[in-house]
Design an enzyme around this catalytic site. Structure first.
Site, PDB file in Angstrom:
ATOM      1  CG  ASP A 322      45.430  13.524  -9.512  1.00 21.74           C
ATOM      2  OD1 ASP A 322      46.221  13.116  -8.506  1.00 21.74           O
ATOM      3  OD2 ASP A 322      45.436  12.746 -10.440  1.00 21.74           O
ATOM      4  CD  GLU A 463      50.146   6.294  -4.702  1.00 19.25           C
ATOM      5  OE1 GLU A 463      49.767   5.442  -5.447  1.00 19.25           O
ATOM      6  OE2 GLU A 463      49.423   7.425  -4.532  1.00 19.25           O
ATOM      7  CD  GLN A 575      52.983   8.949  -9.173  1.00 21.58           C
ATOM      8  OE1 GLN A 575      52.351   7.762  -8.786  1.00 21.58           O
ATOM      9  NE2 GLN A 575      52.559   9.959  -9.038  1.00 21.58           N
TER      10      GLN A 575
END
Ligand code: BGC
Length: 721
Positions: A322, A463, A575
């Protein structure tokens, strides 16, 4: 609508965890959760310290919460004026994004309590509170003000051996269990004279007890000054805490407030995005920029930012990708010193990354998936607890999410390209790049015919699909990493002997020869109807809708990924993955292919991570899907206004603020809508404003100078500031 604040009317203890995040005050050194001054652990009060970690037994290592130096609790005629104990007639709380000031007003009936507090941006050790009590009945008011050690911890308690000190400043100090770090919190107070005063030491901390006879209609105000230091700040944290809070008391609340507001004004001057045409969006942008700016390390030049900022201990206070991919862009374009600090942290933690690679039998640098101080890997082998069996589930983020090292390299290279400043590469950055590249050389699997190199057994950003082969994102990142290593020679072409000396020092000769060879051969993903396959075999998985997968859940908190998760055998992804690759490498797809990939993957994406929507929004801007980009922008920017976002992964609480979305909101506005590109201090724009937006105006810093980007529906300008 006030686009600079968030206000909430009413009090519900069930919202306490969420509100603590949404109304957070922070200054990069500490985060002060948005809970009432009188809160006990059930309302999740915390003063979370940046970069200070501790482990209790075999529980998860996490950041340390300091004792609460702004603890205040009023009792009137024996009745507590305290949320959670007494139902209020009404309660209002507010965070002002411009100044980082938290405000509350609670009408308890017999008394109204109002306060203003902040975590000082001018002196990061200080937190301050002005607490005003208005009485509606005569009688005896008792105010307990002190340092409370009765705090919220997820995997604590982290502090023991408490010792207290009274005097003009109260002091509580203790030690962390694992490393014996000293943590000291002092509190001093200013109020008008009169009444009795005593000091109490209890198991819950050290308190000043002030008693006053009060009349209906009277007002009593106290200003409270608290300072936190640890032995990581200097040799005598106890003395420093006392000195700092007494100095603040001497200067007075108003003077400290002015200095704090000025510091925030400077931050806004360097980074504020003005958005005209939609107040909800403008407020969401202010919220995002507030939250990201509030947790930036300004007191240190070598600290990074945890994935949940300083809003508590979730995600173990760890630094993830991030930092490089989502936080870094706003900082490198607006406050490059902070971007530098994020990268210095990685340079300093290179030894930890080398050790991790060694542990897995590889060479080079494998950065921790969840990095704590000194590059300690915080990610455990069991990061999820199954909601049905309550057993820990073996997850492979730590072992297989190998793109992390290339993400670090991506940001190092961006820093150099955007700022034109080579010094970071000279100060260890080049070494990091070479060691990361070496890790991939040792991790690569050559195919039998030696014509192809696979990266097997990896996890990409999505993930939910673990241990896959040739994740397109990962392979592209690795390509970029190896290429960056090779291009270093060019970067140092004016000092070839220095670069050769570095290669010699790292015993890199053989690896150097391998770089180009492996780079050329890294597997390319399968492309079907213009769509890039996320990993080998992805297209063969069950192709069903998101709703279908959701309908298979037996518990809303069930984990979707891993061996037994509902998503694992389907094409539903957590995602942005292929689309994250497209966002980071704008040239990887021509526009028609980008369109095909976007249209394919978006409906198959759960957006189960707050890192997802911004990647789709950024790419949507490029292909002119502006309506979709706008929706995803709002979803990204509003996350810490609404407080929405996943709170659970299996049985693990993962709530907190969402700095990656905060950074994502900046990216969509600046890189997406304005089409900003900076290279070597040169600035280009390519505006693509959604029709709701009338104007977008924001500063950027290039080669030490500030410029203003001003975009309207008629076009854009780059102006000197
Ligand atoms: C995401 C990761 C992210 C982490 C911390 C996870 O849920 O899947 O990509 O790095 O949260 O934000």
């Amino acid at each position: 609508m006030d686009t600079w604040s968030l206000e909430k009317i009413g009090f519900n203890p069930k919202d306490a965890a969420l509100d603590g995040n949404r109304f957070l005050c922070a200054n990069g050194y500490l985060g002060l959760r948005g809970v009432p001054e009188e809160a006990g652990p059930s309302l999740f009060p915390a003063v979370t310290l940046a970069g200070v970690y501790d482990q209790v037994q075999d529980r998860w290592r996490e950041p340390v919460n300091a004792p609460n130096g702004l603890y205040l609790r009023l009792t009137l005629n024996g009745r507590p004026m305290a949320l959670g104990k007494t139902d209020p007639v009404c309660h209002r709380q507010k965070i002002d994004y411009r100044s980082g000031i938290f405000e509350r007003e609670t009408d308890f009936g017999p008394a109204i309590v109002r306060s203003h507090r902040f975590a000082s941006m001018a002196d990061c050790h200080l937190t301050l509170d002005r607490y005003e009590m208005r009485f509606r009945e005569d009688g005896e008011a008792v105010l307990r003000a002190g340092v409370s050690t009765d705090i919220w911890d997820i995997n604590g308690p982290h502090l023991s051996g408490f010792a207290y000190q009274g005097g003009d400043a109260l002091l509580a100090h203790a030690l962390t269990g694992e490393k014996g770090i000293r943590v000291a919190v002092a509190q001093s107070l200013r109020t008008e004279d009169g009444g009795e005063e005593s000091v109490e030491e209890t198991e819950q901390g050290v308190f000043r007890v002030l008693r006053r006879a009060v009349q209906a209609g009277s007002v009593w105000t106290v200003s409270v000054f608290s300072a936190v230091f640890t032995s990581l700040d200097g040799a005598d944290p106890e003395k420093a805490a006392v000195k700092t809070c007494l100095r603040a008391k001497e200067e007075g609340f108003s003077a400290c407030l002015r200095a704090h507001e000025e510091a925030w004004e400077n931050i806004w001057e360097s980074s504020e995005i003005v958005l005209e045409g939609d107040d909800t969006a403008a407020r969401a942008l202010h919220a995002s920029q507030y939250h990201l700016n509030a947790i930036a390390p300004r007191h240190s030049d070598r600290l990074s930012i945890p994935a949940r900022g300083l809003s508590g201990q979730t995600y173990k206070g760890a630094v993830f990708w991030d930092s490089e991919i989502f936080f870094f862009p706003m900082f490198v374009h607006t406050q490059p010193k902070i971007a530098r600090s994020l990268l210095r942290y990685r340079i300093d933690t290179l030894p930890g990354a080398i050790k991790k690679a060694e542990e897995y039998g590889y060479r080079g640098a494998f950065y921790p998936w969840e990095s704590q101080e000194g590059g300690v890997e915080g990610c455990t082998n069991f990061n999820v607890v199954d909601v049905f069996t309550h057993r820990p589930v073996r997850t492979y983020f730590r072992d297989k999410q190998i793109h992390i090292s290339a993400d670090v390299v991506y940001a190092l290279r961006s820093y150099y390209e955007i700022t034109g400043d080579r010094s970071l590469l000279e100060e260890g950055g080049a070494r990091v790049i070479l060691e990361c590249a070496r890790f991939y050389l040792s991790r690569a699997c050559a195919h039998v015919d030696d014509e192809r190199v696979d990266f097997d057994d990896v996890i990409g950003p999505d993930e939910y699909h673990e241990r896959v082969r040739n994740n397109a994102f990962t392979n592209q990142m690795i390509r970029h990493c190896l290429n960056t290593a090779l291009e270093l020679r060019e970067v140092f072409s004016d000092r070839p002997e220095r670069f050769s000396a570095l290669l010699r020092e790292l015993h890199y000769e053989k690896d150097w020869a391998l770089l180009a060879r492996v780079l050329e051969r890294i597997s390319r993903p399968r492309v079907k109807n213009g769509v890039t396959e996320q990993f080998d075999g992805y297209f063969d998985l069950e192709d069903c809708s998101l709703d279908m997968v959701r309908s298979r859940l037996r518990d809303p908190r069930e984990y979707w990924g891993g061996d037994h998760g509902v998503a694992g055998t389907t094409q539903i992804i957590k995602q942005a993955d292929v689309i994250a690759m497209a966002a980071l490498f704008p040239d990887v797809f021509p526009d028609d292919q980008l369109n095909a990939n976007w249209a394919y993957y978006e409906p198959r994406t759960e957006h189960g991570s707050s890192l997802s929507a911004c990647m789709y929004a950024l790419t949507a801007c490029r292909i002119g899907r502006l309506e979709e980009a706008w929706k995803l922008f709002l979803k990204t920017a509003e996350i810490d206004v609404s407080g929405e976002g996943k709170q659970w992964a299996g049985e693990i609480y993962i709530g907190g603020t969402h700095p990656a979305s905060n950074g994502g909101a900046w990216m969509i506005a600046a890189l997406g809508f304005a089409g900003l590109k900076m290279r070597n201090g040169r600035i280009e724009i390519n505006p693509r404003l959604p029709k709701t937006v009338k104007r977008l105006r924001f500063p950027v810093t290039a080669s030490g100078k500030r410029f203003i980007i001003d975009i309207t529906q008629a076009g854009g300008k780059i102006l000197p500031a």
